[in-house]
Design a protein around this motif. Structure first.
Motif, PDB file in Angstrom:
ATOM      1  N   LEU A  63       0.718  -1.364   0.007  1.00 29.80           N
ATOM      2  CA  LEU A  63      -0.181  -0.142   0.038  1.00 29.80           C
ATOM      3  C   LEU A  63       0.885   1.431   0.131  1.00 29.80           C
ATOM      4  N   GLU A  64       2.072   1.314   0.683  1.00 34.62           N
ATOM      5  CA  GLU A  64       2.715   2.512   0.592  1.00 34.62           C
ATOM      6  C   GLU A  64       3.509   2.759  -0.600  1.00 34.62           C
ATOM      7  N   THR A  65       3.234   1.952  -1.770  1.00 28.72           N
ATOM      8  CA  THR A  65       3.990   2.404  -3.029  1.00 28.72           C
ATOM      9  C   THR A  65       2.763   2.932  -3.841  1.00 28.72           C
ATOM     10  N   VAL A  66       1.413   3.008  -3.255  1.00 28.22           N
ATOM     11  CA  VAL A  66       0.424   3.663  -4.142  1.00 28.22           C
ATOM     12  C   VAL A  66       0.504   4.875  -3.810  1.00 28.22           C
ATOM     13  N   ILE A  67       0.562   5.948  -5.056  1.00 30.50           N
ATOM     14  CA  ILE A  67       0.384   7.238  -4.781  1.00 30.50           C
ATOM     15  C   ILE A  67      -0.831   7.971  -5.055  1.00 30.50           C
ATOM     16  N   ALA A  68      -1.652   7.235  -5.925  1.00 33.51           N
ATOM     17  CA  ALA A  68      -2.937   7.872  -6.083  1.00 33.51           C
ATOM     18  C   ALA A  68      -3.905   6.547  -6.488  1.00 33.51           C
ATOM     19  N   TYR A  69      -5.035   6.526  -6.091  1.00 27.24           N
ATOM     20  CA  TYR A  69      -6.133   5.908  -6.382  1.00 27.24           C
ATOM     21  C   TYR A  69      -7.531   6.243  -6.633  1.00 27.24           C
ATOM     22  N   GLY A  70      -8.214   5.702  -7.403  1.00 25.39           N
ATOM     23  CA  GLY A  70      -9.793   5.899  -7.334  1.00 25.39           C
ATOM     24  C   GLY A  70     -10.644   5.164  -8.325  1.00 25.39           C
ATOM     25  N   PRO A  71     -11.952   5.363  -8.351  1.00 30.20           N
ATOM     26  CA  PRO A  71     -12.553   4.583  -9.279  1.00 30.20           C
ATOM     27  C   PRO A  71     -12.205   5.002 -11.031  1.00 30.20           C
ATOM     28  N   LEU A  72     -12.281   3.882 -11.609  1.00 27.54           N
ATOM     29  CA  LEU A  72     -11.988   3.976 -13.003  1.00 27.54           C
ATOM     30  C   LEU A  72     -12.926   4.974 -13.636  1.00 27.54           C
ATOM     31  N   GLU A  73     -12.333   6.249 -14.501  1.00 28.33           N
ATOM     32  CA  GLU A  73     -13.111   6.996 -15.161  1.00 28.33           C
ATOM     33  C   GLU A  73     -12.778   7.317 -16.294  1.00 28.33           C
ATOM     34  N   ARG A  74     -13.498   7.526 -17.288  1.00 27.20           N
ATOM     35  CA  ARG A  74     -12.826   7.786 -18.576  1.00 27.20           C
ATOM     36  C   ARG A  74     -13.181   9.235 -19.184  1.00 27.20           C
ATOM     37  N   ASP A  75     -12.278   9.642 -19.893  1.00 21.27           N
ATOM     38  CA  ASP A  75     -12.430  11.236 -20.488  1.00 21.27           C
ATOM     39  C   ASP A  75     -13.527  11.335 -21.574  1.00 21.27           C
ATOM     40  N   ALA A  76     -13.595  12.368 -22.382  1.00 21.34           N
ATOM     41  CA  ALA A  76     -14.548  12.446 -23.427  1.00 21.34           C
ATOM     42  C   ALA A  76     -14.054  11.905 -24.594  1.00 21.34           C
ATOM     43  N   ASP A  77     -12.796  11.233 -24.706  1.00 16.86           N
ATOM     44  CA  ASP A  77     -12.384  10.393 -25.906  1.00 16.86           C
ATOM     45  C   ASP A  77     -12.107   9.155 -25.558  1.00 16.86           C
ATOM     46  N   GLY A  78     -12.805   8.706 -24.370  1.00 18.83           N
ATOM     47  CA  GLY A  78     -12.655   7.313 -23.955  1.00 18.83           C
ATOM     48  C   GLY A  78     -11.448   6.659 -23.562  1.00 18.83           C
TER      49      GLY A  78
END
Length: 86
Positions: A63-78
């Motif tokens: 866990l200490e190597t994780v610098i960011a996380y979150g739900p998978l989201e896509r931009d307007a281009d997919g």
């Protein structure tokens, strides 16, 4: 476990990896990790289309190597959006 390592993808490889291996799945999350923290356990190996992919050998993904996380989201281009720290 079967391969003996954890498959990882770079930011540039992420969308293609998700589309190929996780198509149709929901409730996915993305974790950005500090590749520099893995030392000799990180190996860059040729895979899909001759691209080099990071693979983590010899240990758990801490866990200490994780610098960011979150739900998978896509931009307007997919394209898969990278998680934002904080």
């Amino acid at each position: 476990l079967a391969d003996g390592y954890i498959h990882l993808s770079t930011a540039e490889q992420l969308t293609e990896t998700v589309d190929k291996h996780f198509a149709g799945q929901s409730d996915l999350h993305v974790a950005a990790v500090d590749l520099g923290s893995f030392g000799a356990g990180l190996k860059w190996e040729e895979s899909r289309g001759g691209q080099l992919f990071p693979h983590l050998y010899g240990g758990p993904l801490l866990l200490e190597t994780v610098i960011a996380y979150g739900p998978l989201e896509r931009d307007a281009d997919g394209r898969v959006k990278l998680p934002v720290a904080g």
